[in-house]
Write a protein that holds these residues in place. Structure first.
Motif, short mmCIF file in Angstrom:
data_model
loop_
_atom_site.label_atom_id
_atom_site.label_comp_id
_atom_site.label_asym_id
_atom_site.label_seq_id
_atom_site.Cartn_x
_atom_site.Cartn_y
_atom_site.Cartn_z
N SER A 61 -0.73 -0.27 21.93
CA SER A 61 -1.73 -1.25 22.37
C SER A 61 -3.04 -0.53 22.64
N VAL A 133 -17.82 -1.63 27.01
CA VAL A 133 -16.98 -2.62 26.31
C VAL A 133 -17.90 -3.38 25.35
N ALA A 161 -11.96 -2.74 21.75
CA ALA A 161 -10.81 -3.63 21.50
C ALA A 161 -11.18 -4.74 20.53
#
Ligand code: PLP
Length: 388
Positions: A61, A133, A161
């Motif tokens: 992950s 992010v 991500a």
């Protein structure tokens, strides 16, 4: 509330190229089902070559990849790590787990990404790293972040991500920070159910990262024939994912361009049409800074007020469309509130209260979507409403 499956237009449907199961079958027939096999190498090489990343390691992950970053940076109690508040728990948790104090930064006013102008004031002698992010796959202002990091001798971790195949001034996201992490959770553009990738741009981390990845052992060296037995070398965990997941992922990576093109078509359609389709609602469209590309990971609206957002979500729901808000600011989370004084981060709080995400996935039929937004879709919509 109805489950996602009750919506005629769900928020997400994972993309499938059709080759996923075939590649998994081939993987089984090759006899290497555990980690670091043929498909793992194909996926890692793809990232390294296409986006110029020095070394990639496929993980179970993005959360695991972030946890590897915390171990590689030797984060320990007493350290501070700067993290935007408007993000998924893992961006902060991976470092908090190693004992770091998380110092939350605000979002930009015009974009949920970290406000680069707020970072320097948060740096202290205890600061070890800055986590950025790339929200919605839109780049943070990386020149400014890297400059602050260099001047204060800090590490930068890109939480990429959502940022596959997206760019900052033509530089691929995930190739800029010392370390970076991608997610292949089924909600991402490219997915294998659950999965992640650690991207290593600072070569001094490569050797240790392989050990941390493989339960603290040098088994990767054994696989390459560099040693004739492997042993416990350092800390680590079972961060590497089965080659079955890599086989699944490979079937997606082969179709990256097609997937990205389709998502961009949908994104552009929203940008051009959503205001006129929803004249009764007051909202702003997403703003993409001039230094950033758009990988169409997400299409969101920022409503004028929280009440307006609730009204919009309810309207779309009544038309069979699943639209959802996003993060709860981490500086207001139960975990953080118990431990630290709560800072005031007004932009993060505004996105928490006013942002709503609309469905975007490869198979989304735009004509059907338009009918649902207008409320003119056939009777299915009414039966969905009565069922919910
Ligand atoms: C910004 C961000 N970071 C980290 C993660 C965690 O990714 P994963 O589910 O692969 O662990 C997510 C998941 O959605 C995310 O959006």
């Amino acid at each position: 509330m109805p489950s996602a499956s009750h919506f005629e237009i769900p928020f997400n449907k994972p993309y499938l190229s059709g080759m996923e199961v075939e590649y998994m079958r081939l993987g089984v027939s090759h006899g290497h089902i555990s980690g670091n096999g043929r498909y793992t190498k194909l996926c890692q090489n793809f990232f390294e070559e296409r986006w110029g990343i020095k070394k990639c390691l496929f993980t179970t992950s993005c959360t695991d990849a972030l946890e590897m970053c915390a171990l590689l940076l030797r984060i320990e109690p007493g350290d501070e790590v700067i993290v935007p508040s408007y993000t998924f728990v893992s961006s902060a948790l991976a470092f908090a787990r190693q004992g770091a104090k998380i110092v939350f930064a605000d979002s930009r006013k015009d974009h949920p990404g970290i406000d680069e102008s707020s970072i320097e004031a948060l740096v202290s002698p205890k600061t070890k790293a800055i986590v950025v992010v790339h929200y919605a796959g839109i780049a943070c202002e990386m020149d400014v972040v890297m400059d602050i990091a260099q001047r204060h001798k800090l590490y930068v971790v890109e939480d990429a991500a959502q940022a596959i195949d997206s760019y900052y001034k033509d530089r691929p996201l995930g190739s800029i920070g010392h370390l970076a992490c991608f997610s292949f959770h089924e909600t991402k553009n490219i997915q294998c159910g659950e999965g992640g990738m650690l991207a290593i741009n600072d070569p001094s981390f490569i050797e240790r990262a392989e050990v941390v990845w493989e339960k603290g052992t040098n088994r990767a060296q054994l696989f390459r024939g560099e040693v004739n037995k492997y042993q416990w070398m350092d800390t680590g965990s079972s961060f590497l994912a089965s080659d079955m997941l890599a086989a699944f992922l490979w079937a997606q990576l082969e179709n990256l361009q097609d997937i990205q093109n389709r998502r961009k078509e949908i994104w552009d359609w929203y940008e051009q049409n959503i205001k006129s389709l929803l004249p009764e609602f007051e909202f702003d469209l997403p703003k993409i800074p001039e230094y950033a590309s758009n990988n169409a990971h997400m299409f969101y609206l920022v409503c004028k007020t929280p009440a307006e957002r609730d009204r919009l979500i309810a309207y779309l729901k009544s038309n069979g469309i699943h639209a959802i808000f996003h993060y709860l600011s981490l500086h207001r989370s139960a975990y953080y509130k118990e431990r630290y004084p709560i800072p005031s981060l007004p932009n993060s709080e505004a996105f928490e209260e006013r942002l709503v995400r609309l469905p975007i996935f490869y198979q989304l039929n735009l004509a059907n979507l338009e009918k649902h937004i207008r409320g003119t879709a056939a009777s299915n919509s009414r039966s969905t409403r009565s069922a919910s």
